[in-house]
Design an enzyme around this catalytic site. Structure first.
Site, PDB file in Angstrom:
ATOM      1  N   VAL A  28     -24.703 -39.852 -97.932  1.00  0.00           N
ATOM      2  CA  VAL A  28     -25.796 -38.904 -98.168  1.00  0.00           C
ATOM      3  C   VAL A  28     -26.179 -38.914 -99.646  1.00  0.00           C
ATOM      4  O   VAL A  28     -27.351 -39.059 -99.999  1.00  0.00           O
ATOM      5  CB  VAL A  28     -25.377 -37.477 -97.737  1.00  0.00           C
ATOM      6  CG1 VAL A  28     -26.471 -36.477 -98.080  1.00  0.00           C
ATOM      7  CG2 VAL A  28     -25.047 -37.438 -96.248  1.00  0.00           C
ATOM      8  N   THR A 139     -22.331 -30.327 -95.086  1.00  0.00           N
ATOM      9  CA  THR A 139     -22.341 -29.476 -93.890  1.00  0.00           C
ATOM     10  C   THR A 139     -21.144 -28.523 -93.922  1.00  0.00           C
ATOM     11  O   THR A 139     -20.011 -28.965 -94.060  1.00  0.00           O
ATOM     12  CB  THR A 139     -22.259 -30.351 -92.628  1.00  0.00           C
ATOM     13  OG1 THR A 139     -23.382 -31.228 -92.634  1.00  0.00           O
ATOM     14  CG2 THR A 139     -22.282 -29.501 -91.372  1.00  0.00           C
ATOM     15  N   CYS A 279     -20.323 -36.229 -88.219  1.00  0.00           N
ATOM     16  CA  CYS A 279     -21.181 -35.047 -88.002  1.00  0.00           C
ATOM     17  C   CYS A 279     -20.849 -34.377 -86.671  1.00  0.00           C
ATOM     18  O   CYS A 279     -20.270 -33.302 -86.633  1.00  0.00           O
ATOM     19  CB  CYS A 279     -22.655 -35.454 -87.996  1.00  0.00           C
ATOM     20  SG  CYS A 279     -23.214 -36.224 -89.484  1.00  0.00           S
TER      21      CYS A 279
HETATM   22  N1  SAJ Z   1     -23.589 -40.296 -78.521  1.00  0.00           N
HETATM   23  C1  SAJ Z   1     -23.403 -40.312 -77.145  1.00  0.00           C
HETATM   24  N2  SAJ Z   1     -24.451 -40.015 -76.334  1.00  0.00           N
HETATM   25  C2  SAJ Z   1     -25.682 -39.687 -76.827  1.00  0.00           C
HETATM   26  C3  SAJ Z   1     -25.854 -39.663 -78.234  1.00  0.00           C
HETATM   27  C4  SAJ Z   1     -24.803 -39.971 -79.065  1.00  0.00           C
HETATM   28  O1  SAJ Z   1     -22.310 -40.599 -76.655  1.00  0.00           O
HETATM   29  O2  SAJ Z   1     -26.596 -39.457 -76.037  1.00  0.00           O
HETATM   30  C5  SAJ Z   1     -22.456 -40.594 -79.406  1.00  0.00           C
HETATM   31  C6  SAJ Z   1     -22.695 -41.793 -80.302  1.00  0.00           C
HETATM   32  O3  SAJ Z   1     -22.262 -42.974 -79.681  1.00  0.00           O
HETATM   33  C7  SAJ Z   1     -21.811 -41.463 -81.505  1.00  0.00           C
HETATM   34  C8  SAJ Z   1     -21.844 -39.946 -81.565  1.00  0.00           C
HETATM   35  O4  SAJ Z   1     -22.274 -39.502 -80.279  1.00  0.00           O
HETATM   36  O5  SAJ Z   1     -20.477 -41.894 -81.290  1.00  0.00           O
HETATM   37  C9  SAJ Z   1     -22.791 -39.396 -82.616  1.00  0.00           C
HETATM   38  O6  SAJ Z   1     -24.004 -40.066 -82.441  1.00  0.00           O
HETATM   39  P1  SAJ Z   1     -25.367 -39.523 -83.147  1.00  0.00           P
HETATM   40  O7  SAJ Z   1     -26.479 -40.311 -82.552  1.00  0.00           O
HETATM   41  O8  SAJ Z   1     -25.436 -38.075 -83.070  1.00  0.00           O
HETATM   42  O9  SAJ Z   1     -25.220 -40.036 -84.653  1.00  0.00           O
HETATM   43  P2  SAJ Z   1     -24.662 -39.319 -85.951  1.00  0.00           P
HETATM   44  O10 SAJ Z   1     -23.276 -38.864 -85.788  1.00  0.00           O
HETATM   45  O11 SAJ Z   1     -24.956 -40.251 -87.072  1.00  0.00           O
HETATM   46  O12 SAJ Z   1     -25.560 -38.011 -86.045  1.00  0.00           O
HETATM   47  C10 SAJ Z   1     -26.589 -37.944 -86.985  1.00  0.00           C
HETATM   48  C11 SAJ Z   1     -26.751 -36.471 -87.233  1.00  0.00           C
HETATM   49  N3  SAJ Z   1     -27.550 -36.283 -88.403  1.00  0.00           N
HETATM   50  C12 SAJ Z   1     -27.204 -35.320 -89.269  1.00  0.00           C
HETATM   51  O13 SAJ Z   1     -26.227 -34.601 -89.129  1.00  0.00           O
HETATM   52  C13 SAJ Z   1     -28.090 -35.178 -90.439  1.00  0.00           C
HETATM   53  C14 SAJ Z   1     -27.423 -35.795 -86.033  1.00  0.00           C
HETATM   54  O14 SAJ Z   1     -27.789 -34.466 -86.403  1.00  0.00           O
HETATM   55  C15 SAJ Z   1     -28.641 -36.558 -85.614  1.00  0.00           C
HETATM   56  O15 SAJ Z   1     -29.245 -35.893 -84.493  1.00  0.00           O
HETATM   57  C16 SAJ Z   1     -28.205 -37.951 -85.208  1.00  0.00           C
HETATM   58  O16 SAJ Z   1     -27.734 -38.577 -86.433  1.00  0.00           O
HETATM   59  C17 SAJ Z   1     -29.366 -38.752 -84.622  1.00  0.00           C
HETATM   60  O17 SAJ Z   1     -30.357 -38.128 -84.198  1.00  0.00           O
HETATM   61  O18 SAJ Z   1     -29.202 -39.969 -84.536  1.00  0.00           O
END
Ligand code: SAJ
Length: 451
Positions: A28, A139, A279
């Site tokens: 970040v 956060t 996150c």
């Molecule tokens: N995942 C699932 N199923 C889904 C979506 C995600 O199993 O439908 C898993 C992913 O494989 C991963 C985990 O969840 O292991 C998190 O995935 P994520 O897409 O949420 O990615 P992050 O952890 O990078 O979350 C970030 C967060 N951003 C911030 O905190 C600023 C989140 O709030 C965002 O919504 C997310 O990115 C995004 O939209 O991609």
């Protein structure tokens, strides 16, 4: 902040003479520092890691996010100062942003030690009467900024409104997603002083093209960020729980979710081997802790965490059942994990579900190997064998897609099939064309799909 100072602050923003400090140059902080530098400001970037500082000073990217690879300013760039010393940087800064990690401890409690340490280092370096604005971006949960930082401010005899102001502006950075970089994402700002809040709206509006708004006191902005990710964890937990139920009804959960998604306000999530990253699997524990502090139950948030946290073990059991049905005993079986990182196209193993999955398989006597071109072998647990190239992947009984990297999805499946001892394939992210793979000879299985 007295009106005169707010006016001076606004003038420095409009004529780009403002100096911005960023404490913590990780996923970040570094993009944030680059973003404010690109917006025309003087930037002082600080990180405790000499390796990070050396790499950034050399114009290299120390984070695992490929989107940062080509944007680190070159050595000698003007208005760009990088140091390991908070004490050196802070006196040069009108505003200091703190972007340090807020992980959870092994017993799932919030770890605020980085926030405390960074705050103390900043406050100790603030010149008396400078009215430096210090903004926490990490956060946290509602109340942390005040509870963690104010005691230090008082201990150091600093005066809010004269020596410093404190605000909270949650980072909403999405690694591996260039469409939501620091310059393209909406922000909210919390501060007990509305004039400071509005001054920061002006500043952040220079960073991002999206909406920036003052939302009131610190706790409002702190809570907004946490619940954004709590909601995401709960939504993912729902589809993961459905991915356990529907195979038992001889129904593929993906068929059900795709059908439901034809409804105008159904939000589509995808079941998987688990939920990783710094996150989504972390932030809910902040909310759980805060609710516990005030004696209010957080049963739904806690239950969702339990569903997602146990998904790797559930999948491991499903894999063992598949092996058993194929007449394979655990002891003589080798499984190849395709992907280890918590998220596609990102090289970040933090809280990855691959780790508990590999551990569960290892405990059952199964040999586990991994192929992940976004990571290195040093980032793997000892019991996991590293596969540098799929050409070397010989004699495996099952391939398991854990991370939907392009390199793990768009591979030569016919060649890999020839190299397998047993042609078992498990799609842990529901992104593969299973009918096409079955047609060329793979014995296909997937999370949420009846076996
Ligand atoms: N995942 C699932 N199923 C889904 C979506 C995600 O199993 O439908 C898993 C992913 O494989 C991963 C985990 O969840 O292991 C998190 O995935 P994520 O897409 O949420 O990615 P992050 O952890 O990078 O979350 C970030 C967060 N951003 C911030 O905190 C600023 C989140 O709030 C965002 O919504 C997310 O990115 C995004 O939209 O991609």
């Amino acid at each position: 902040m007295p009106m005169a100072l707010t006016a001076a602050f606004a003038t420095k923003i409009s004529d780009n003479t403002l100096s911005v400090g960023i404490i913590g140059l990780g996923y970040v902080g570094l993009p944030t520092a680059i973003g404010f530098h690109d917006a025309g400001f003087e930037v002082w970037g600080v990180d405790v890691s000499q390796r990070t500082v050396d790499m950034v000073m050399a114009g290299k990217n120390p984070t695992g996010d490929p989107d940062v690879d080509d944007i680190v300013p070159a050595p000698g760039t003007e208005r760009w100062h990088i140091t390991t010393s908070t004490a050196e940087a802070v006196p040069h800064c009108d505003v200091v942003l703190v972007t340090v990690p807020t992980p959870i401890t092994h017993d799932l409690k919030p770890d605020l030690s980085y926030v405390e340490a960074a705050g103390r280092a900043v406050f100790e370096a603030i010149p008396k009467g400078s009215n430096t604005i210090v903004v926490l971006e990490s956060t946290v949960y509602p109340g942390v900024t005040a509870q963690t930082w104010m005691p230090i401010v008082e201990e150091l005899g600093l005066i809010i409104g004269e020596d410093l102001e404190i605000a909270y502006c949650p980072e909403r950075f999405n690694p591996g997603d260039p469409a939501h970089g620091v310059r393209q994402v909406a922000r909210v700002i919390g501060c007990s002083n509305p004039e400071v809040g509005e001054a920061l709206v002006t500043l952040y509006s220079k960073l991002t093209s999206e909406d920036v708004r003052y939302v009131g006191k610190l706790e409002v902005a702190e809570a907004a960020k946490v619940i954004e990710n709590v909601q995401r964890d709960i939504n993912i937990a729902l589809v993961n729980e459905l991915a356990r139920i529907f195979p038992a009804l001889d129904v593929d959960v993906e068929d059900v979710l795709s059908a439901a998604a034809t409804k105008w306000n159904f939000h589509r999530y995808t079941p998987g081997v688990g939920v990783g990253g710094h996150c989504i699997p972390v932030d809910p524990y902040y909310m759980i802790q805060r609710a516990a502090d005030v004696g209010v139950p957080a049963g739904l948030i806690t239950a969702a965490r339990a569903v997602n946290r146990t998904m790797p073990n559930h999948v491991a059991q499903v894999l063992v059942n598949i092996l058993w049905k194929a007449g394979l005993s655990a002891e003589n079986t080798k499984i190849l994990l395709l992907g280890w990182s918590y998220k596609a196209e990102v090289g970040d193993p933090r809280e990855t579900p691959a780790e508990p999955l590999a551990e569960a398989l290892h405990e059952k006597g199964i040999a586990v190997a991994v192929y992940d071109p976004h990571l290195s072998s040093e980032e793997m647990p000892d019991h996991v064998e590293w596969v540098d190239s799929l050409d070397m992947a010989e004699g495996y009984d099952m391939a398991v897609l854990v991370t939907a990297h392009k390199a793990c999805v768009e591979l030569d499946w016919a060649s890999l099939l020839q190299q397998m001892k047993t042609p078992l394939l498990y799609d842990g992210r529901r992104v593969l064309d299973l009918s096409r793979l079955e047609a060329i000879g793979w014995d296909v299985h997937a999370v949420g799909r009846p076996n």
